[in-house]
Design a protein around this motif. Structure first.
Motif, PDB file in Angstrom:
ATOM      1  N   SER A 193       0.851  -1.180   0.000  1.00 50.62           N
ATOM      2  CA  SER A 193       0.000   0.000   0.000  1.00 50.62           C
ATOM      3  C   SER A 193       0.893   1.238   0.000  1.00 50.62           C
ATOM      4  CB  SER A 193      -0.922   0.011   1.219  1.00 50.62           C
ATOM      5  OG  SER A 193      -0.168   0.024   2.414  1.00 50.62           O
ATOM      6  N   GLY A 194       0.276   2.386  -0.294  1.00 49.65           N
ATOM      7  CA  GLY A 194       1.004   3.643  -0.203  1.00 49.65           C
ATOM      8  C   GLY A 194       1.412   4.268  -1.522  1.00 49.65           C
ATOM      9  N   GLY A 195       1.148   3.594  -2.626  1.00 48.32           N
ATOM     10  CA  GLY A 195       1.502   4.171  -3.913  1.00 48.32           C
ATOM     11  C   GLY A 195       0.607   5.342  -4.273  1.00 48.32           C
ATOM     12  N   GLY A 196       0.964   6.012  -5.358  1.00 48.48           N
ATOM     13  CA  GLY A 196       0.149   7.135  -5.799  1.00 48.48           C
ATOM     14  C   GLY A 196       0.902   8.042  -6.746  1.00 48.48           C
ATOM     15  N   LEU A 197       0.337   9.204  -6.966  1.00 46.23           N
ATOM     16  CA  LEU A 197       0.930  10.215  -7.831  1.00 46.23           C
ATOM     17  C   LEU A 197       1.682  11.227  -6.979  1.00 46.23           C
ATOM     18  CD1 LEU A 197       1.212  11.659 -10.602  1.00 46.23           C
ATOM     19  CD2 LEU A 197      -0.982  12.783 -10.093  1.00 46.23           C
ATOM     20  N   VAL A 198       2.916  11.508  -7.352  1.00 45.53           N
ATOM     21  CA  VAL A 198       3.734  12.464  -6.608  1.00 45.53           C
ATOM     22  C   VAL A 198       4.525  13.302  -7.598  1.00 45.53           C
ATOM     23  CG1 VAL A 198       5.610  10.795  -6.322  1.00 45.53           C
ATOM     24  CG2 VAL A 198       5.381  12.698  -4.712  1.00 45.53           C
ATOM     25  N   GLN A 199       4.780  14.541  -7.237  1.00 47.77           N
ATOM     26  CA  GLN A 199       5.553  15.421  -8.108  1.00 47.77           C
ATOM     27  C   GLN A 199       7.039  15.102  -8.026  1.00 47.77           C
ATOM     28  OE1 GLN A 199       4.570  19.484  -7.098  1.00 47.77           O
ATOM     29  NE2 GLN A 199       2.716  19.426  -8.345  1.00 47.77           N
ATOM     30  N   PRO A 200       7.778  15.400  -9.070  1.00 44.40           N
ATOM     31  CA  PRO A 200       9.238  15.225  -9.001  1.00 44.40           C
ATOM     32  C   PRO A 200       9.816  15.965  -7.798  1.00 44.40           C
ATOM     33  CG  PRO A 200       8.567  15.663 -11.254  1.00 44.40           C
ATOM     34  CD  PRO A 200       7.341  15.849 -10.399  1.00 44.40           C
ATOM     35  N   GLY A 201      10.733  15.300  -7.131  1.00 45.23           N
ATOM     36  CA  GLY A 201      11.312  15.854  -5.915  1.00 45.23           C
ATOM     37  C   GLY A 201      10.552  15.505  -4.653  1.00 45.23           C
ATOM     38  N   GLY A 202       9.390  14.921  -4.812  1.00 45.09           N
ATOM     39  CA  GLY A 202       8.562  14.572  -3.668  1.00 45.09           C
ATOM     40  C   GLY A 202       8.963  13.261  -3.014  1.00 45.09           C
ATOM     41  N   SER A 203       8.188  12.901  -1.994  1.00 39.66           N
ATOM     42  CA  SER A 203       8.464  11.690  -1.220  1.00 39.66           C
ATOM     43  C   SER A 203       7.214  10.842  -1.115  1.00 39.66           C
ATOM     44  CB  SER A 203       8.954  12.060   0.178  1.00 39.66           C
ATOM     45  OG  SER A 203      10.156  12.790   0.128  1.00 39.66           O
ATOM     46  N   PRO A 209      10.968  11.244 -12.375  1.00 36.21           N
ATOM     47  CA  PRO A 209      10.021  10.594 -13.292  1.00 36.21           C
ATOM     48  C   PRO A 209      10.426   9.160 -13.621  1.00 36.21           C
ATOM     49  CG  PRO A 209      10.401  12.853 -13.966  1.00 36.21           C
ATOM     50  CD  PRO A 209      11.351  12.589 -12.842  1.00 36.21           C
ATOM     51  N   GLU A 210      11.706   8.889 -13.664  1.00 34.95           N
ATOM     52  CA  GLU A 210      12.171   7.533 -13.979  1.00 34.95           C
ATOM     53  C   GLU A 210      11.933   6.540 -12.843  1.00 34.95           C
ATOM     54  OE1 GLU A 210      13.943  10.377 -14.269  1.00 34.95           O
ATOM     55  OE2 GLU A 210      16.050  10.069 -13.704  1.00 34.95           O
ATOM     56  N   ASP A 211      11.479   7.006 -11.706  1.00 37.62           N
ATOM     57  CA  ASP A 211      11.084   6.108 -10.617  1.00 37.62           C
ATOM     58  C   ASP A 211       9.659   5.580 -10.810  1.00 37.62           C
ATOM     59  OD1 ASP A 211      12.805   8.313  -8.393  1.00 37.62           O
ATOM     60  OD2 ASP A 211      13.489   6.347  -9.088  1.00 37.62           O
ATOM     61  N   THR A 212       8.972   6.101 -11.804  1.00 42.66           N
ATOM     62  CA  THR A 212       7.615   5.637 -12.083  1.00 42.66           C
ATOM     63  C   THR A 212       7.621   4.156 -12.433  1.00 42.66           C
ATOM     64  OG1 THR A 212       6.874   7.822 -12.848  1.00 42.66           O
ATOM     65  CG2 THR A 212       5.654   5.900 -13.646  1.00 42.66           C
ATOM     66  N   ALA A 213       6.831   3.398 -11.713  1.00 43.79           N
ATOM     67  CA  ALA A 213       6.800   1.940 -11.895  1.00 43.79           C
ATOM     68  C   ALA A 213       5.748   1.344 -10.965  1.00 43.79           C
ATOM     69  CB  ALA A 213       8.164   1.334 -11.579  1.00 43.79           C
ATOM     70  N   VAL A 214       5.499   0.080 -11.156  1.00 43.84           N
ATOM     71  CA  VAL A 214       4.758  -0.693 -10.156  1.00 43.84           C
ATOM     72  C   VAL A 214       5.790  -1.276  -9.194  1.00 43.84           C
ATOM     73  CG1 VAL A 214       3.196  -2.597  -9.721  1.00 43.84           C
ATOM     74  CG2 VAL A 214       2.928  -1.218 -11.791  1.00 43.84           C
ATOM     75  N   TYR A 215       5.560  -1.061  -7.923  1.00 47.60           N
ATOM     76  CA  TYR A 215       6.486  -1.514  -6.881  1.00 47.60           C
ATOM     77  C   TYR A 215       5.918  -2.750  -6.200  1.00 47.60           C
ATOM     78  CZ  TYR A 215       9.388   2.595  -7.447  1.00 47.60           C
ATOM     79  OH  TYR A 215      10.243   3.544  -7.970  1.00 47.60           O
ATOM     80  N   TYR A 216       6.795  -3.756  -6.056  1.00 46.58           N
ATOM     81  CA  TYR A 216       6.389  -5.047  -5.511  1.00 46.58           C
ATOM     82  C   TYR A 216       7.210  -5.396  -4.275  1.00 46.58           C
ATOM     83  CZ  TYR A 216       4.313  -5.802 -10.136  1.00 46.58           C
ATOM     84  OH  TYR A 216       3.581  -5.692 -11.286  1.00 46.58           O
ATOM     85  N   CYS A 217       6.547  -5.989  -3.332  1.00 40.95           N
ATOM     86  CA  CYS A 217       7.183  -6.567  -2.155  1.00 40.95           C
ATOM     87  C   CYS A 217       7.505  -8.030  -2.479  1.00 40.95           C
ATOM     88  CB  CYS A 217       6.191  -6.471  -0.995  1.00 40.95           C
ATOM     89  SG  CYS A 217       6.790  -6.999   0.587  1.00 40.95           S
ATOM     90  N   GLN A 274       1.177   1.048  -7.665  1.00 45.49           N
ATOM     91  CA  GLN A 274       1.666   1.957  -8.697  1.00 45.49           C
ATOM     92  C   GLN A 274       2.216   3.238  -8.073  1.00 45.49           C
ATOM     93  OE1 GLN A 274       1.629   1.674 -12.284  1.00 45.49           O
ATOM     94  NE2 GLN A 274       2.886   3.529 -12.107  1.00 45.49           N
ATOM     95  N   VAL A 275       3.397   3.611  -8.521  1.00 45.78           N
ATOM     96  CA  VAL A 275       3.988   4.894  -8.163  1.00 45.78           C
ATOM     97  C   VAL A 275       4.207   5.676  -9.450  1.00 45.78           C
ATOM     98  CG1 VAL A 275       6.001   6.082  -7.227  1.00 45.78           C
ATOM     99  CG2 VAL A 275       5.090   4.051  -6.069  1.00 45.78           C
ATOM    100  N   THR A 276       3.624   6.858  -9.519  1.00 43.34           N
ATOM    101  CA  THR A 276       3.771   7.709 -10.688  1.00 43.34           C
ATOM    102  C   THR A 276       4.379   9.035 -10.263  1.00 43.34           C
ATOM    103  OG1 THR A 276       1.846   6.691 -11.743  1.00 43.34           O
ATOM    104  CG2 THR A 276       2.589   8.811 -12.618  1.00 43.34           C
ATOM    105  N   VAL A 277       5.510   9.372 -10.866  1.00 42.20           N
ATOM    106  CA  VAL A 277       6.190  10.632 -10.556  1.00 42.20           C
ATOM    107  C   VAL A 277       6.032  11.551 -11.759  1.00 42.20           C
ATOM    108  CG1 VAL A 277       8.314  11.741  -9.818  1.00 42.20           C
ATOM    109  CG2 VAL A 277       7.835   9.362  -9.142  1.00 42.20           C
ATOM    110  N   SER A 278       5.233  12.580 -11.577  1.00 45.15           N
ATOM    111  CA  SER A 278       4.916  13.466 -12.694  1.00 45.15           C
ATOM    112  C   SER A 278       4.426  14.804 -12.171  1.00 45.15           C
ATOM    113  CB  SER A 278       3.839  12.829 -13.581  1.00 45.15           C
ATOM    114  OG  SER A 278       3.448  13.714 -14.608  1.00 45.15           O
TER     115      SER A 278
END
Length: 120
Positions: free
Chosen positions: A7-17, A88-96, A115-119
């Protein structure tokens, strides 16, 4: 049965956490190393962080070193991935991921992914 729920994925701006969580069940969590992987569209799944069973040692590829941290709470059977200075290149589906010994075999288990989207 073994379950890993991210859990915890989402849309975040570049430079964000962002902080991802993975709740584990069905195995002796505190006895196993845990890892986070990611997979971007059209790319192979890659390791982004690993942590030993006691949390005493971690490892990261150069692409995320210094930006990502991994931690775990063995009382809560949960592993975390803290991501900062996101690109932006960190955008991906993250798996445990866990490699668990069961019935004399080593078995791989994956979560469903988040899903983590950096945009901007």
């Amino acid at each position: 049965q073994v379950q890993l729920v991210e859990s915890g994925g989402g849309l975040v701006q570049p430079g964000g956490s962002l902080r991802l969580s993975c709740a584990a069940s069905g195995f002796a969590f505190s006895s196993y190393a845990m890892s986070w992987y990611r997979q971007a569209p059209g790319k192979e799944r890659e390791l982004v962080a690993g942590i030993t069973s006691d949390g005493g040692s971690t490892n990261f590829p150069d692409s995320v070193k210094g930006r990502f941290t991994i931690s775990r709470d063995n009382r809560k059977n949960t592993v975390y991935l803290r991501m900062s200075s996101l690109k932006p290149e960190d955008t991906a589906v993250y798996y445990c991921y866990a490699l668990v010994s069961q019935w004399g075999d080593l078995r791989e288990y994956w979560g469903q992914g988040t899903q983590v989207t950096v945009s901007s």
